[in-house]
Design an enzyme around this catalytic site. Structure first.
Site, short mmCIF file in Angstrom:
data_model
loop_
_atom_site.label_atom_id
_atom_site.label_comp_id
_atom_site.label_asym_id
_atom_site.label_seq_id
_atom_site.Cartn_x
_atom_site.Cartn_y
_atom_site.Cartn_z
N TYR A 1 -19.30 72.62 159.61
CA TYR A 1 -19.58 71.78 160.78
C TYR A 1 -21.00 72.07 161.29
CZ TYR A 1 -18.79 70.01 165.56
OH TYR A 1 -18.86 69.36 166.75
N CYS B 1 -20.05 65.40 171.19
CA CYS B 1 -19.69 66.02 169.91
C CYS B 1 -20.85 66.75 169.26
CB CYS B 1 -19.13 64.98 168.95
SG CYS B 1 -17.56 64.36 169.50
N HIS B 2 -21.96 66.04 169.05
CA HIS B 2 -23.06 66.67 168.33
C HIS B 2 -24.37 66.51 169.06
CE1 HIS B 2 -19.90 65.53 165.47
NE2 HIS B 2 -20.09 66.74 165.02
N GLY B 3 -24.30 66.16 170.36
CA GLY B 3 -25.49 66.18 171.20
C GLY B 3 -26.47 65.05 171.01
N PRO C 1 -28.48 63.89 166.15
CA PRO C 1 -28.22 63.50 164.76
C PRO C 1 -27.89 62.02 164.54
CG PRO C 1 -26.35 64.71 165.62
CD PRO C 1 -27.40 64.74 166.69
#
Lengths: 426, 207
Positions: free
Chosen positions: A297, B171-173, B186
């Site tokens: 991840y 979740c991933h910024g 991302p």
């Protein structure tokens, strides 16, 4: 291992003889599980194969029992898992064993994989054995993912959304594939249903590949801590009782933390958000996968820049590549020496790889914007770890074989065992 | 002409047969060639093999396709293709999330400040360059309608947060600006604008 005499079972009882003439099952079992000649110097790192077989059994038995009470329907799944924990006789424990069992299973498989990486167990003639192992690991990941979705909590739902979305990164056919996987435009009841079906199927596929894995193990025989092949009969001991007992003892020790998790802390490795029923309109503020997926991840998340192709596809390529690269390890490592014990430079790179893997695991659990080194954030430093992860396979392993000067190898397993304690094995 | 070639092939096989040393596996191979040779027309038999295999492949494919296709969205899922929504209750500076085809959709009534901010951004600062004007419908510049899924891996971004005053994906910024365009993180693309039209000034149909 051609010097090994395969045991010849001669049935004495007439019924056994009658049976053996028609299906030589007893002889096969005796030669593979009892008389199988095993290097006499295997250390405790080698017991994890047996532990993994035990864990597969535990997960299949508890899983079949849970399926008798679980309802794979988006409206009822969440409640049915609660019902299992509260109402079903012994359900709390069975559910806890299955859920924490997944973590114990992955813990054991990581030890098993890292043992193989240290002692060069992937090298000729064991490439197929190694590749089958990587396939089992991939199947385990898929099974664990499908299983995690079944309780239909918030983390379940959003794990399903994020992971299926990975396929949308494929150019052109990504979206049709995504809809095919989910059975809709979003994760919903059809997704849950098929995940349940696949979660039930895959463990039996794993069991089948495990049979091939053990078959591929029995052709060349076990690797061992010094990495020198068995040369004569006295290098080995029969599998039973020597390794059946050693593995059994290891399983018992392994069950102590396992039991602690199942009895006293069944939720400690989980996430509290999974006690909120799935809601497609709200994403939990901080999504993390289970601990065993965190390193990968972190790799996925580290790729947040476009480079020729867009960051999403690039991230997915790195994510997939970080696992698929394991398939090529037998050919990437050019060293003739198997065991890391006799490779002075390799040891450093290996342990750095282990530390780097644990760092990635930690990064995966943190917010990307968290500052860890002065002004540098997790998003920045994790890129460094991604570079080393891949460099270990693509640069270090191929080059070390050329430039490293290994220590002299013992002539045989027996010689090394008798000259103890000179040859330490980690 | 064809007959000539067939005869030539048979002749070559005969030579090969004579050269093969007896007793090993190659003898067996030539023996079977012998049987094959002396059928009246070897071409006919080859054709039958190929035709049978081709029919078999089509049959397997024909059975496999329904087994794969059953996984695609079913009729009940496809039936929910469009929704209507009355936006008269959404005040300036607030947003609602509605559900369309099982996925959330943001409907935001933007303030003038947000619109101005979005339009002041130079194109070269954008990862996925797109004018704010092209992301709204003419005459309805305050209404921003977007699929509420981060273009990275599909989480729902949180509104009015992040460095650009727009959306931040937990979740991933990934960070989006007040036009829903990707600015950092991302995600590769701007938030997707679904097909929609204004039925009246305050009512839209999505899908």
């Amino acid at each position: 291992m051609s010097s090994h005499e395969t045991s010849k079972y001669v049935p004495t009882h007439p019924v056994a003889k009658w049976f053996e003439d028609r299906l030589p099952l007893i002889g096969f079992t005796k030669s593979t599980l009892i008389d199988y000649p095993t290097p006499k110097n295997l250390n405790y790192w080698w017991t994890f194969g047996g532990i993994l077989a035990f864990m597969l059994g535990v997960q299949i038995v508890t899983g079949i029992v849970l399926a008798m009470h679980y309802t794979p329907n988006a409206a009822m799944a969440f409640d049915s898992v609660e019902m299992i924990k509260r109402d079903v006789n012994g359900g709390r424990l069975i559910q806890a064993v299955h859920a924490t069992g997944a973590s114990m299973f992955f813990f054991a498989v990581y030890i098993h994989i890292f043992r193989g990486l240290y002692f060069g167990s992937y090298k000729a003639p064991r490439e197929i054995l190694w590749i089958l192992g990587v396939i089992i690991y991939l199947l385990m990941m898929a099974t664990a993912f499908f299983g995690y979705v079944l309780p239909w909590g918030q983390m379940s739902f959003w794990a399903a959304a994020v992971i299926t979305n990975i396929f949308a990164a494929i150019p052109v056919i990504g979206d049709p594939i995504l809809q095919l996987l989910r059975g809709g435009f979003a994760v919903d009841n059809p997704t849950l249903n098929r995940f349940f079906s696949l979660h039930y199927l895959l463990p039996f596929i794993i069991a089948a590949v495990v049979v091939l894995h053990i078959w591929a193990l029995h052709v060349p025989g076990n690797n061992n801590p010094i990495g020198v092949e068995v040369k004569e009969k006295r290098d080995t001991v029969p599998f039973h009782p020597f390794y059946t007992m050693k593995d059994l003892f290891a399983v018992v020790v392994f069950c102590i933390p396992f039991a602690w998790f199942a009895f006293f802390a069944p939720d400690i490795l989980g996430h509290s958000d999974n006690y909120i029923m799935a809601n497609p309109l709200v994403t939990p503020p901080h999504i993390v996968p289970e601990w065993y997926f965190l390193p990968f991840y972190a790799i996925l998340r580290a790729i947040d820049f476009n480079f020729i192709i867009d960051s999403k596809l690039l991230g997915v390529i790195f994510f997939g590549g970080s696992i698929l690269i394991l398939f090529f390890v037998p050919w990437l490592d050019t060293s003739k020496v198997r065991s890391g014990t006799f490779r002075p430079a390799f040891k450093w790179f290996y342990w750095l790889f282990v530390v780097n893997f644990l760092l990635l695991m930690w990064y995966g659990a943190q917010e990307p914007a968290l500052q860890v080194l002065g002004p540098f954030t997790v998003a920045d430093v994790s890129k460094l770890s991604v570079v080393y992860y891949f460099a270990y396979f693509i640069v270090v392993l191929p080059l070390l074989g050329r430039f490293e000067k290994p220590r002299p190898l013992p002539n045989s397993i027996s010689e090394s065992v008798l000259s103890k304690p000179a040859a330490a094995t980690t | 002409m064809g007959e000539v070639i067939a005869r030539a092939v048979r002749g070559l096989r005969k030579v090969a047969r004579n050269q093969a040393s007896g007793g090993d596996i190659s003898t067996l191979a030539t023996e079977s060639n012998l049987a094959h040779d002396e059928t009246p027309d070897p071409g006919k038999r080859d054709f039958l093999y190929v035709a049978t295999a081709a029919v078999g492949v089509v049959a397997v494919g024909g059975v496999a396709w329904p087994i794969i296709n059953q996984m695609n969205p079913d009729a009940s899922v496809l039936a929910l293709a469009s929704v209507e929504y009355d936006m008269s209750k959404i005040e300036t500076g607030s947003a609602v999330t509605i559900k369309w085809r099982g996925t959330p959709v943001f409907v935001r009534n933007r303030t003038q400040k947000e619109i101005d901010e979005a339009r002041a951004v130079p194109m070269d600062q954008l990862k996925d360059p797109e004018k704010d004007e092209d992301r709204v419908q003419k005459g309805h510049d305050n209404w921003l309608v977007m699929v509420a899924l981060c273009t990275h891996l599909g989480c729902i971004p949180v509104g009015e947060s992040g460095e650009f005053g727009g959306w931040l994906c937990p979740c991933h910024g990934s960070q989006y600006d007040t036009s829903g365009r990707i600015r950092k993180g991302p995600a590769p693309k701007n938030l997707v604008i679904p097909p929609y039209k204004f039925l009246t000034d305050t009512k839209i149909q999505i899908g």
